[in-house]
Motif scaffolding. Structure first.
Motif, PDB file in Angstrom:
ATOM      1  N   TRP A  52      29.772 -18.375  -0.348  1.00  0.00           N
ATOM      2  CA  TRP A  52      31.039 -17.769   0.067  1.00  0.00           C
ATOM      3  C   TRP A  52      31.030 -17.642   1.582  1.00  0.00           C
ATOM      4  CZ3 TRP A  52      35.274 -16.836  -2.833  1.00  0.00           C
ATOM      5  CH2 TRP A  52      36.320 -16.117  -2.252  1.00  0.00           C
ATOM      6  N   VAL A  53      31.973 -18.305   2.255  1.00  0.00           N
ATOM      7  CA  VAL A  53      31.956 -18.364   3.711  1.00  0.00           C
ATOM      8  C   VAL A  53      33.330 -18.031   4.268  1.00  0.00           C
ATOM      9  CG1 VAL A  53      30.135 -20.116   3.731  1.00  0.00           C
ATOM     10  CG2 VAL A  53      32.532 -20.819   3.777  1.00  0.00           C
ATOM     11  N   SER A  54      33.336 -17.759   5.565  1.00  0.00           N
ATOM     12  CA  SER A  54      34.567 -17.585   6.325  1.00  0.00           C
ATOM     13  C   SER A  54      34.466 -18.469   7.559  1.00  0.00           C
ATOM     14  CB  SER A  54      34.768 -16.123   6.726  1.00  0.00           C
ATOM     15  OG  SER A  54      35.931 -15.968   7.511  1.00  0.00           O
ATOM     16  N   ILE A  55      35.393 -19.437   7.679  1.00  0.00           N
ATOM     17  CA  ILE A  55      35.360 -20.408   8.764  1.00  0.00           C
ATOM     18  C   ILE A  55      36.753 -20.503   9.374  1.00  0.00           C
ATOM     19  CG2 ILE A  55      34.870 -22.796   9.424  1.00  0.00           C
ATOM     20  CD1 ILE A  55      33.216 -23.035   6.860  1.00  0.00           C
ATOM     21  N   GLY A  56      36.872 -20.115  10.626  1.00  0.00           N
ATOM     22  CA  GLY A  56      38.142 -20.255  11.324  1.00  0.00           C
ATOM     23  C   GLY A  56      39.312 -19.605  10.610  1.00  0.00           C
ATOM     24  N   GLY A  57      39.092 -18.448  10.016  1.00  0.00           N
ATOM     25  CA  GLY A  57      40.158 -17.753   9.311  1.00  0.00           C
ATOM     26  C   GLY A  57      40.322 -18.158   7.862  1.00  0.00           C
ATOM     27  N   VAL A  58      39.583 -19.165   7.407  1.00  0.00           N
ATOM     28  CA  VAL A  58      39.628 -19.599   6.005  1.00  0.00           C
ATOM     29  C   VAL A  58      38.418 -19.015   5.293  1.00  0.00           C
ATOM     30  CG1 VAL A  58      39.604 -21.565   4.422  1.00  0.00           C
ATOM     31  CG2 VAL A  58      40.838 -21.721   6.596  1.00  0.00           C
ATOM     32  N   GLU A  59      38.649 -18.292   4.213  1.00  0.00           N
ATOM     33  CA  GLU A  59      37.575 -17.658   3.456  1.00  0.00           C
ATOM     34  C   GLU A  59      37.587 -18.176   2.028  1.00  0.00           C
ATOM     35  OE1 GLU A  59      35.790 -13.167   2.498  1.00  0.00           O
ATOM     36  OE2 GLU A  59      37.646 -13.441   3.651  1.00  0.00           O
ATOM     37  N   GLY A  60      36.424 -18.546   1.545  1.00  0.00           N
ATOM     38  CA  GLY A  60      36.347 -19.052   0.183  1.00  0.00           C
ATOM     39  C   GLY A  60      34.959 -19.574  -0.134  1.00  0.00           C
ATOM     40  N   SER A  61      34.858 -20.278  -1.255  1.00  0.00           N
ATOM     41  CA  SER A  61      33.591 -20.804  -1.750  1.00  0.00           C
ATOM     42  C   SER A  61      33.480 -22.289  -1.397  1.00  0.00           C
ATOM     43  CB  SER A  61      33.493 -20.618  -3.266  1.00  0.00           C
ATOM     44  OG  SER A  61      32.319 -21.198  -3.780  1.00  0.00           O
ATOM     45  N   ILE A  62      32.300 -22.713  -0.941  1.00  0.00           N
ATOM     46  CA  ILE A  62      32.072 -24.109  -0.587  1.00  0.00           C
ATOM     47  C   ILE A  62      32.052 -24.958  -1.863  1.00  0.00           C
ATOM     48  CG2 ILE A  62      30.448 -25.762   0.420  1.00  0.00           C
ATOM     49  CD1 ILE A  62      31.790 -24.092   2.498  1.00  0.00           C
ATOM     50  N   LYS A  63      32.958 -25.934  -1.918  1.00  0.00           N
ATOM     51  CA  LYS A  63      32.974 -26.862  -3.050  1.00  0.00           C
ATOM     52  C   LYS A  63      32.084 -28.065  -2.805  1.00  0.00           C
ATOM     53  CE  LYS A  63      36.035 -29.700  -5.912  1.00  0.00           C
ATOM     54  NZ  LYS A  63      37.435 -30.182  -6.100  1.00  0.00           N
ATOM     55  N   GLY A  64      32.107 -28.595  -1.602  1.00  0.00           N
ATOM     56  CA  GLY A  64      31.288 -29.754  -1.296  1.00  0.00           C
ATOM     57  C   GLY A  64      31.374 -30.127   0.166  1.00  0.00           C
ATOM     58  N   ILE A  65      30.275 -30.688   0.690  1.00  0.00           N
ATOM     59  CA  ILE A  65      30.220 -31.186   2.063  1.00  0.00           C
ATOM     60  C   ILE A  65      30.408 -32.691   2.005  1.00  0.00           C
ATOM     61  CG2 ILE A  65      28.869 -31.255   4.180  1.00  0.00           C
ATOM     62  CD1 ILE A  65      27.206 -28.930   2.979  1.00  0.00           C
ATOM     63  N   GLN A  66      31.519 -33.163   2.535  1.00  0.00           N
ATOM     64  CA  GLN A  66      31.836 -34.580   2.467  1.00  0.00           C
ATOM     65  C   GLN A  66      31.572 -35.255   3.809  1.00  0.00           C
ATOM     66  OE1 GLN A  66      35.811 -34.936   0.913  1.00  0.00           O
ATOM     67  NE2 GLN A  66      35.393 -33.638  -0.851  1.00  0.00           N
ATOM     68  N   MET A  67      31.836 -36.558   3.873  1.00  0.00           N
ATOM     69  CA  MET A  67      31.471 -37.335   5.041  1.00  0.00           C
ATOM     70  C   MET A  67      32.184 -36.847   6.303  1.00  0.00           C
ATOM     71  SD  MET A  67      31.522 -41.466   5.528  1.00  0.00           S
ATOM     72  CE  MET A  67      33.305 -41.566   5.267  1.00  0.00           C
ATOM     73  N   LEU A  68      33.473 -36.536   6.206  1.00  0.00           N
ATOM     74  CA  LEU A  68      34.258 -36.161   7.373  1.00  0.00           C
ATOM     75  C   LEU A  68      34.722 -34.709   7.343  1.00  0.00           C
ATOM     76  CD1 LEU A  68      36.505 -39.351   7.741  1.00  0.00           C
ATOM     77  CD2 LEU A  68      34.335 -38.841   8.878  1.00  0.00           C
ATOM     78  N   ASN A  69      34.703 -34.056   6.205  1.00  0.00           N
ATOM     79  CA  ASN A  69      35.173 -32.682   6.113  1.00  0.00           C
ATOM     80  C   ASN A  69      34.418 -31.937   5.026  1.00  0.00           C
ATOM     81  OD1 ASN A  69      36.590 -33.341   3.577  1.00  0.00           O
ATOM     82  ND2 ASN A  69      37.967 -34.479   4.921  1.00  0.00           N
ATOM     83  N   THR A  70      34.657 -30.631   4.990  1.00  0.00           N
ATOM     84  CA  THR A  70      34.048 -29.751   3.989  1.00  0.00           C
ATOM     85  C   THR A  70      35.156 -29.088   3.187  1.00  0.00           C
ATOM     86  OG1 THR A  70      32.082 -29.326   5.332  1.00  0.00           O
ATOM     87  CG2 THR A  70      32.611 -27.710   3.639  1.00  0.00           C
ATOM     88  N   ALA A  71      35.022 -29.122   1.865  1.00  0.00           N
ATOM     89  CA  ALA A  71      36.035 -28.558   0.971  1.00  0.00           C
ATOM     90  C   ALA A  71      35.693 -27.105   0.649  1.00  0.00           C
ATOM     91  CB  ALA A  71      36.118 -29.369  -0.313  1.00  0.00           C
ATOM     92  N   VAL A  72      36.676 -26.213   0.836  1.00  0.00           N
ATOM     93  CA  VAL A  72      36.511 -24.788   0.579  1.00  0.00           C
ATOM     94  C   VAL A  72      37.562 -24.358  -0.436  1.00  0.00           C
ATOM     95  CG1 VAL A  72      36.536 -22.472   1.580  1.00  0.00           C
ATOM     96  CG2 VAL A  72      35.614 -24.393   2.895  1.00  0.00           C
ATOM     97  N   ILE A  73      37.130 -23.663  -1.497  1.00  0.00           N
ATOM     98  CA  ILE A  73      38.041 -23.126  -2.517  1.00  0.00           C
ATOM     99  C   ILE A  73      38.332 -21.674  -2.176  1.00  0.00           C
ATOM    100  CG2 ILE A  73      38.447 -22.745  -4.967  1.00  0.00           C
ATOM    101  CD1 ILE A  73      38.156 -25.644  -4.250  1.00  0.00           C
ATOM    102  N   THR A  74      39.585 -21.342  -1.899  1.00  0.00           N
ATOM    103  CA  THR A  74      39.955 -19.987  -1.519  1.00  0.00           C
ATOM    104  C   THR A  74      40.077 -19.092  -2.751  1.00  0.00           C
ATOM    105  OG1 THR A  74      42.319 -20.512  -1.606  1.00  0.00           O
ATOM    106  CG2 THR A  74      41.181 -20.863   0.492  1.00  0.00           C
ATOM    107  N   LYS A  75      40.318 -17.807  -2.496  1.00  0.00           N
ATOM    108  CA  LYS A  75      40.414 -16.823  -3.576  1.00  0.00           C
ATOM    109  C   LYS A  75      41.564 -17.126  -4.527  1.00  0.00           C
ATOM    110  CE  LYS A  75      38.670 -12.876  -5.125  1.00  0.00           C
ATOM    111  NZ  LYS A  75      37.245 -12.740  -5.514  1.00  0.00           N
TER     112      LYS A  75
END
Length: 300
Positions: free
Chosen positions: A151-174
């Motif tokens: 569970w992380v907070s990055i640049g105002g986006v808070e949620g659970s890390i779904k996966g680290i991809q090649m160019l971006n990271t997917a975050v699932i919010t509340k």
């Protein structure tokens, strides 16, 4: 007789031509063998070294490829991304290995290096932002500030890390939205990982009225915390008046709980404190404003 003589001359001429052709081929073969012998004598060790460089380099390339696959699998990368990146790493290393082997064998590689340099420059200029995101993704994999499920907070986006991809990271919010954050933004901004530690402190702030007994309120709070077995520091917990606000006295408390118990303890405590304050006559004030109405005198 003249016809027979002509035939004999023609046959002799053909035989001479064939003999000359055979001698020429033999001479060329001997010359080629001499050249090969001379090349092997002069460059044989270099050719052997080049073959050794190629074989060892191939094993090294496979090793880096396997390490990249394990790292990306552990970080929950998509299978397509894992295949693409690992193959790219393998072929990049193999290109360097082949150039090194050719150079060791005595074959000029300046033209190859110039071509690769021009190609790399063109690709770099065209994919500058994507290369930055890709490099940032590699840094995330190496230093591991988070992993899938955190569970992380990055640049105002808070949620659970779904996966680290090649160019971006997917975050699932509340509210179950998927936010794709470019990896370069993650490495250049503050990242708050609430799952990094096994235990967490809950920061509570309770407001009571100025007319209430704060000693009684603190005693009620301590009873609530000590009765909850999920709180790990109930006896040594930091609790007391934090500040005197405009409309209330603010009491702070910092119970420590297991990471998995953070939200359940938070919600349960808030509910129990409300019930206990109501039962104990402790007011929870709300903002108040005193308005004075002045009546102006009318002139006669």
């Amino acid at each position: 007789m003249s016809l027979a003589a002509n035939t004999a001359d023609t046959a002799q001429t053909a035989a001479s031509a064939v003999k000359a052709d055979v001698q020429n081929q033999v001479t060329q073969s001997v010359s080629a063998l001499d050249q090969l012998k001379e090349f092997l004598l002069n460059h044989g060790p270099d050719v052997i070294y080049a073959i050794i460089i190629f074989i060892i380099g191939r094993y090294i390339a496979k090793g880096f490829k396997n390490v990249a696959i394990r790292m990306m699998t552990h970080a929950n990368y998509d299978h397509t991304v894992i295949t693409f990146v690992s193959q790219m790493i393998y072929y990049a290393i193999m290109a360097l290995v082949i150039l090194s082997a050719l150079n060791k064998a005595g074959i000029p590689t300046n033209s190859f290096l110039a071509a690769f340099g021009a190609f790399g420059l063109a690709v770099g200029l065209a994919l500058q932002n994507n290369l930055s995101n890709f490099a940032s993704g590699l840094l995330i994999l190496i230093f591991k500030p988070f992993k899938a499920g955190d569970w992380v907070s990055i640049g105002g986006v808070e949620g659970s890390i779904k996966g680290i991809q090649m160019l971006n990271t997917a975050v699932i919010t509340k509210d179950n939205k998927t936010v794709f954050i470019p990896n370069s933004i993650i490495t250049s901004n503050q990242v708050i990982n609430s799952s990094y530690q096994d235990e967490r402190y809950i920061s509570f702030l309770f407001d009571i009225g100025y007319d209430n007994d704060h000693h009684k309120a603190i005693a009620i709070l301590k009873d609530i915390f000590q009765s909850d077995k999920r709180i790990l520091n109930a006896d040594t917990m930091e609790i007391g008046i934090k500040e005197f606000a405009d409309n209330s006295v603010r009491i702070a408390a910092y119970p420590k709980v297991a990471n998995a118990d953070y939200l359940p303890v938070f919600y349960d405590t808030m509910s129990r404190v409300k019930d206990a304050f109501d039962a104990g006559g402790i007011d929870i004030p709300f903002p108040q404003r005193v308005v004075y109405v002045r009546e102006e005198k009318k002139e006669n």
